[in-house]
Scaffold this motif. Structure first.
Motif, PDB file in Angstrom:
ATOM      1  N   ALA A 112       0.824  -1.219   0.000  1.00 41.41           N
ATOM      2  CA  ALA A 112       0.000   0.000   0.000  1.00 41.41           C
ATOM      3  C   ALA A 112       0.852   1.261   0.000  1.00 41.41           C
ATOM      4  N   ARG A 113       2.168   1.098  -0.087  1.00 41.45           N
ATOM      5  CA  ARG A 113       3.026   2.279   0.024  1.00 41.45           C
ATOM      6  C   ARG A 113       3.007   3.116  -1.245  1.00 41.45           C
ATOM      7  N   ARG A 114       3.279   4.406  -1.026  1.00 41.10           N
ATOM      8  CA  ARG A 114       3.377   5.381  -2.128  1.00 41.10           C
ATOM      9  C   ARG A 114       2.040   5.596  -2.821  1.00 41.10           C
ATOM     10  N   ARG A 115       0.970   5.407  -2.055  1.00 40.70           N
ATOM     11  CA  ARG A 115      -0.375   5.662  -2.602  1.00 40.70           C
ATOM     12  C   ARG A 115      -1.103   6.685  -1.755  1.00 40.70           C
ATOM     13  N   GLY A 116      -0.376   7.395  -0.905  1.00 38.46           N
ATOM     14  CA  GLY A 116      -1.007   8.438  -0.105  1.00 38.46           C
ATOM     15  C   GLY A 116      -1.584   7.972   1.214  1.00 38.46           C
ATOM     16  N   VAL A 117      -1.402   6.694   1.535  1.00 34.88           N
ATOM     17  CA  VAL A 117      -2.001   6.171   2.779  1.00 34.88           C
ATOM     18  C   VAL A 117      -1.300   6.762   4.004  1.00 34.88           C
ATOM     19  N   GLY A 118       0.047   6.825   3.944  1.00 36.22           N
ATOM     20  CA  GLY A 118       0.781   7.407   5.074  1.00 36.22           C
ATOM     21  C   GLY A 118       0.363   8.851   5.300  1.00 36.22           C
ATOM     22  N   SER A 119       0.241   9.607   4.225  1.00 28.39           N
ATOM     23  CA  SER A 119      -0.192  11.009   4.351  1.00 28.39           C
ATOM     24  C   SER A 119      -1.583  11.080   4.958  1.00 28.39           C
ATOM     25  N   ALA A 120      -2.472  10.190   4.526  1.00 29.01           N
ATOM     26  CA  ALA A 120      -3.853  10.200   5.040  1.00 29.01           C
ATOM     27  C   ALA A 120      -3.865   9.902   6.537  1.00 29.01           C
ATOM     28  N   ILE A 121      -3.040   8.963   6.973  1.00 25.30           N
ATOM     29  CA  ILE A 121      -3.000   8.661   8.414  1.00 25.30           C
ATOM     30  C   ILE A 121      -2.446   9.853   9.187  1.00 25.30           C
ATOM     31  N   PHE A 122      -1.400  10.476   8.653  1.00 24.62           N
ATOM     32  CA  PHE A 122      -0.878  11.677   9.329  1.00 24.62           C
ATOM     33  C   PHE A 122      -1.960  12.739   9.469  1.00 24.62           C
ATOM     34  N   HIS A 123      -2.715  12.964   8.393  1.00 24.24           N
ATOM     35  CA  HIS A 123      -3.752  13.997   8.456  1.00 24.24           C
ATOM     36  C   HIS A 123      -4.795  13.646   9.504  1.00 24.24           C
ATOM     37  N   GLU A 124      -5.135  12.360   9.608  1.00 22.48           N
ATOM     38  CA  GLU A 124      -6.111  11.958  10.622  1.00 22.48           C
ATOM     39  C   GLU A 124      -5.542  12.172  12.027  1.00 22.48           C
ATOM     40  N   LEU A 125      -4.287  11.787  12.228  1.00 24.66           N
ATOM     41  CA  LEU A 125      -3.679  11.976  13.551  1.00 24.66           C
ATOM     42  C   LEU A 125      -3.608  13.465  13.889  1.00 24.66           C
ATOM     43  N   GLU A 126      -3.283  14.278  12.887  1.00 27.29           N
ATOM     44  CA  GLU A 126      -3.243  15.728  13.130  1.00 27.29           C
ATOM     45  C   GLU A 126      -4.620  16.250  13.522  1.00 27.29           C
ATOM     46  N   SER A 127      -5.646  15.710  12.880  1.00 27.67           N
ATOM     47  CA  SER A 127      -6.994  16.198  13.204  1.00 27.67           C
ATOM     48  C   SER A 127      -7.426  15.741  14.604  1.00 27.67           C
TER      49      SER A 127
END
Ligand SMILES: CC(C)(COP(=O)(O)OP(=O)(O)OC[C@H]1O[C@@H](n2cnc3c(N)ncnc32)[C@H](O)[C@@H]1OP(=O)(O)O)[C@@H](O)C(=O)NCCC(=O)NCCS
Length: 136
Positions: free
Chosen positions: A71-86
């Motif tokens: 699942a890497r390099r498909r934006g999943v890590g970024s999406a999790i970061f955004h959720e944690l930030e929220s």
């Protein structure tokens, strides 16, 4: 909870090898500090997870984020970061990674994290780099 834990261990190669990582994930799940990303086409498939706690000098801190290899390099890590930030209400959000971890360092730069020091002597010859995001 045990099925959540099994699914996270399944996507995390280190958790498959190290009891300490498994215990860390189990603890994070039990206290509600673990967030997961699922496959939109089949929400029973976990793609990755991230943990948000205050284990770094009592500051908001992301100690761990892991994506399934496929699942890497498909934006999943970024999406999790955004959720944690929220989920984070603090003015400063810290995280850290080994100096050798180029993908994580790139991701943090892209997400607006700035260098905030480094810690020697954790992993031999591979300093732990600390990053912070100052939030308005
Ligand atoms: C680090 C990690 C979480 C990144 O997750 P990811 O889902 O692949 O990240 P994204 O797809 O959101 O990537 C966003 C950006 O980060 C950077 N990036 C991510 N992986 C990269 C790689 N292998 N090489 C170079 N840049 C990378 C890129 O800038 C990327 O944007 P782009 O694809 O548009 O170029 C993932 O590689 C991982 O789980 N690694 C193993 C565990 C780990 O090291 N965790 C971090 C320490 S706790």
């Amino acid at each position: 909870m045990s099925s959540d834990l099994d699914s996270l261990i399944d996507l995390d190669a280190i958790a498959q090898q190290e009891l300490r990582r498994r215990e860390f994930i189990a603890q994070a799940i039990s206290v509600g500090q673990c967030w997961v990303a699922v496959d939109a086409r089949d929400t029973s498939v976990l793609l990755g997870y991230g943990v948000l706690n205050d284990s770094f000098f009592e500051q908001a801190f992301i100690p761990l984020i892991v994506e399934r290899d496929s699942a890497r390099r498909r934006g999943v890590g970024s999406a999790i970061f955004h959720e944690l930030e929220s989920q984070c209400e603090a003015a400063k959000l810290f995280t850290s990674t080994n100096a050798s971890n180029a993908p994580m360092r790139k991701l943090l730069g892209k997400l607006g994290f700035s260098p905030s020091g480094q810690i020697e002597n954790l992993d031999e010859g591979d300093p732990e780099l600390v990053f912070v995001k100052l939030r308005s």
